[in-house]
Structures are given as C-alpha cells and as structure tokens.
Scaffold this motif. Structure first.
Motif, PDB file in Angstrom:
ATOM      1  N   PHE A  13      29.948  29.377  72.088  1.00  0.00           N
ATOM      2  CA  PHE A  13      28.529  29.398  71.731  1.00  0.00           C
ATOM      3  C   PHE A  13      28.371  29.673  70.239  1.00  0.00           C
ATOM      4  CE2 PHE A  13      24.420  31.426  71.145  1.00  0.00           C
ATOM      5  CZ  PHE A  13      23.577  30.593  71.869  1.00  0.00           C
ATOM      6  N   SER A  14      29.134  30.628  69.712  1.00  0.00           N
ATOM      7  CA  SER A  14      29.076  30.949  68.279  1.00  0.00           C
ATOM      8  C   SER A  14      29.413  29.732  67.432  1.00  0.00           C
ATOM      9  CB  SER A  14      30.039  32.088  67.945  1.00  0.00           C
ATOM     10  OG  SER A  14      29.634  33.285  68.533  1.00  0.00           O
ATOM     11  N   SER A  15      30.437  28.997  67.849  1.00  0.00           N
ATOM     12  CA  SER A  15      30.845  27.797  67.109  1.00  0.00           C
ATOM     13  C   SER A  15      29.748  26.745  67.127  1.00  0.00           C
ATOM     14  CB  SER A  15      32.128  27.212  67.707  1.00  0.00           C
ATOM     15  OG  SER A  15      33.205  28.100  67.562  1.00  0.00           O
ATOM     16  N   GLY A  88      20.857  35.375  77.550  1.00  0.00           N
ATOM     17  CA  GLY A  88      20.644  34.505  78.694  1.00  0.00           C
ATOM     18  C   GLY A  88      19.589  35.057  79.626  1.00  0.00           C
ATOM     19  N   PHE A  89      19.054  36.233  79.310  1.00  0.00           N
ATOM     20  CA  PHE A  89      18.053  36.879  80.160  1.00  0.00           C
ATOM     21  C   PHE A  89      16.838  37.277  79.327  1.00  0.00           C
ATOM     22  CE2 PHE A  89      22.333  37.847  81.620  1.00  0.00           C
ATOM     23  CZ  PHE A  89      22.311  37.365  82.920  1.00  0.00           C
ATOM     24  N   ASP A  90      15.704  37.416  79.984  1.00  0.00           N
ATOM     25  CA  ASP A  90      14.485  37.846  79.296  1.00  0.00           C
ATOM     26  C   ASP A  90      14.192  39.332  79.526  1.00  0.00           C
ATOM     27  OD1 ASP A  90      14.092  35.269  78.425  1.00  0.00           O
ATOM     28  OD2 ASP A  90      12.805  34.714  80.115  1.00  0.00           O
ATOM     29  N   ASP A  91      15.113  40.044  80.175  1.00  0.00           N
ATOM     30  CA  ASP A  91      14.861  41.437  80.559  1.00  0.00           C
ATOM     31  C   ASP A  91      14.735  42.371  79.353  1.00  0.00           C
ATOM     32  OD1 ASP A  91      15.206  40.351  83.017  1.00  0.00           O
ATOM     33  OD2 ASP A  91      17.195  41.182  83.363  1.00  0.00           O
ATOM     34  N   TYR A  92      15.215  41.923  78.195  1.00  0.00           N
ATOM     35  CA  TYR A  92      15.289  42.811  77.035  1.00  0.00           C
ATOM     36  C   TYR A  92      14.090  42.683  76.102  1.00  0.00           C
ATOM     37  CZ  TYR A  92      20.185  42.928  78.483  1.00  0.00           C
ATOM     38  OH  TYR A  92      21.345  43.064  79.200  1.00  0.00           O
ATOM     39  N   LEU A  93      13.160  41.829  76.431  1.00  0.00           N
ATOM     40  CA  LEU A  93      12.079  41.544  75.486  1.00  0.00           C
ATOM     41  C   LEU A  93      11.305  42.778  75.048  1.00  0.00           C
ATOM     42  CD1 LEU A  93      10.710  38.159  76.896  1.00  0.00           C
ATOM     43  CD2 LEU A  93      12.116  38.530  74.873  1.00  0.00           C
ATOM     44  N   LYS A 107      19.565  31.529  76.174  1.00  0.00           N
ATOM     45  CA  LYS A 107      20.666  30.647  76.549  1.00  0.00           C
ATOM     46  C   LYS A 107      20.293  29.931  77.837  1.00  0.00           C
ATOM     47  CE  LYS A 107      24.383  33.470  74.528  1.00  0.00           C
ATOM     48  NZ  LYS A 107      25.651  34.195  74.797  1.00  0.00           N
ATOM     49  N   PRO A 108      20.718  28.684  78.058  1.00  0.00           N
ATOM     50  CA  PRO A 108      21.524  27.858  77.152  1.00  0.00           C
ATOM     51  C   PRO A 108      20.759  27.453  75.897  1.00  0.00           C
ATOM     52  CG  PRO A 108      20.788  26.556  79.006  1.00  0.00           C
ATOM     53  CD  PRO A 108      20.402  27.967  79.310  1.00  0.00           C
ATOM     54  N   LEU A 109      21.495  27.077  74.868  1.00  0.00           N
ATOM     55  CA  LEU A 109      20.926  26.853  73.554  1.00  0.00           C
ATOM     56  C   LEU A 109      20.046  25.609  73.489  1.00  0.00           C
ATOM     57  CD1 LEU A 109      20.912  27.797  70.574  1.00  0.00           C
ATOM     58  CD2 LEU A 109      22.865  26.299  70.187  1.00  0.00           C
ATOM     59  N   ASP A 110      18.878  25.788  72.923  1.00  0.00           N
ATOM     60  CA  ASP A 110      17.978  24.687  72.611  1.00  0.00           C
ATOM     61  C   ASP A 110      18.156  24.379  71.124  1.00  0.00           C
ATOM     62  OD1 ASP A 110      15.736  23.191  71.720  1.00  0.00           O
ATOM     63  OD2 ASP A 110      14.516  23.928  73.382  1.00  0.00           O
TER      64      ASP A 110
END
Length: 245
Positions: A13-15, A88-93, A107-110
């Motif tokens: 993903f970083s790459s 990959g989650f929205d729990d941290y908003l 994630k996945p990346l747009d």
C-alpha cells in the motif's frame, strides 16, 4: 523542497501511495522528497532526530506504535505539519479530531481522492507563511523567512539573526541551509563562506562589503574576494527585476 512521509505497515500500500504521489509531483513539477516508514515508531524516531515534514500520510492500525499514538507525540513536536490519516475502518473518526487531521483516506485506496487530497495539502503548504525549520534540543523550531536577516556559521553552529535584533541558533552546516531554502520565494545570497543573507535587508554594497539594515541599525558583512563579482551581479539583477515588476 516538499518533505513527505508515508507511514504504513502494509508495504504494498505504501508503495502504491508513493508511486501515485511521485507521478503527481513529476506532472506538476513539484520538487519533493518522500520517506517511507513501516511503523509509527520509526516515523516518530525520525522526528525526534530533527527531521521535519510538510505532509504525512499516516496509517492508524500499526503494531508497534499506532497512528493515533504517533500523531499525539508528533503534535508535541510540530503543531503545523499536515497529517492525512489512512484506515480501513471509520471507527477512529471521533478520536482523530484531537490530533488535528487534515484529511482522512479510507482503504482500499481511491486514487483520484488521494491525488485531490495531496494537491489540497500542497496548496495549503504553499499558501502558508514560509518558515525555516530547524531542530534544537530535540524540538522542532520555526522562524518566518521574512524575519530572518542572515544566517551566520561559526564552528558548526548556525546563528539566525532576526529583524527584531534577537538571535537563535542550532548545530549544522550553512550549505545544508542553502539546500533547504532552494526554491523559496525569499531570496538569500552567500557573500561569504560564513554568511547567508536575506536580499530584502541589503541596504547597500560596495566591492568588499554589503550593509544590512534592520532594527534601526546597520551592519557590515564582508564579501569574499572570490564572490565579489557574482554577488554584485546578483544584487543588480534582483534590483532590476524588482523595478520592472
């Protein structure tokens, strides 16, 4: 030079993020330096060693030091860096608001969204007041470039002389300061091995000295024999360009 950090324990993903950002920088002719980290621990270590960044892409779920814990520590050192959080989650908003998110990428990346967010961050960096960042006693400090009259090097110590008459300092090399300020809208000149001066404060010059005016006083700095012609030509060209604007 735009300094970017990508921190994610998913190397693929970083790459992907790095390739997209590098492509966008190449297309927009943005001079950027990107560093990739596999955990918040290593990113924070880089900060504590004095490295600073303009934009950080920061994953939240990491094993050694997660993104939220990393961001909390980074904010103690640098309150202005733009952080784009990745998860990959929205729990941290809700939790993200305490560590001042610039944007949030799921994630996945747009790809299109990543490009849009990067350009928004880049524009924000460009719009902000330009600062010279340096590290001293494991803290990142910043001086507005418009307030810096000149840099002075002496025994691996760089003194920053400010327009209010005060001086601060850090340990380093003047050539690294020059490299760091390449492309800045503020023009600095190197009349001597020991000095790097802000053109805005040059009041007058002759073949051997230039005079800086600030804080209701004048100060003379010597021009090295091997730089005399180049400095005179540069000042005349800058003055002509200013008059033609």
């Amino acid at each position: 030079m735009l300094k970017i950090a990508i921190c994610d324990d998913d190397t693929a993903f970083s790459s992907q993020v790095e390739d997209i950002i590098l492509s966008e920088c190449d297309e927009k002719k943005i001079n950027a330096d990107i560093e990739v980290f596999t955990d918040g621990y290593y990113l924070l270590k880089s900060f504590k060693q004095g490295t600073s960044y303009n934009i950080i892409f920061l994953d939240i779920e990491m094993k050694k030091l997660d993104g939220l814990a990393t961001a909390r520590e980074i904010r103690k050192i640098d309150s202005t860096v733009l952080i784009i959080y990745i998860s990959g989650f929205d729990d941290y908003l809700k939790e993200l608001f305490e560590v001042e998110p610039f944007r949030f990428i799921s994630k996945p990346l747009d790809k299109d969204r990543l490009i849009r967010y990067f350009n928004e961050a880049y524009n924000r960096v460009q719009d902000n007041e330009e600062y010279f960042q340096f590290s001293f006693n494991k803290e990142i400090k910043k001086c507005p470039l418009r307030d810096i009259v000149y840099f002075e090097s002496n025994n691996r110590t760089i003194y920053i002389h400010l327009n209010d008459g005060s001086t601060t300092y850090f340990y380093g090399k003047l050539k690294d300061v020059e490299k760091k300020l390449e492309g800045s809208k503020f023009v600095f000149l190197r009349p001597h091995q020991s000095y790097y001066v802000n053109y805005h404060y040059i009041k007058k010059l002759n073949f051997y000295y230039l005079t800086l005016g600030f804080c209701d006083k004048d100060i003379e700095l010597k021009i090295s024999a091997d730089r005399q012609k180049a400095i005179k030509a540069a000042v005349l060209e800058l003055a002509a360009n200013k008059m033609s604007v």
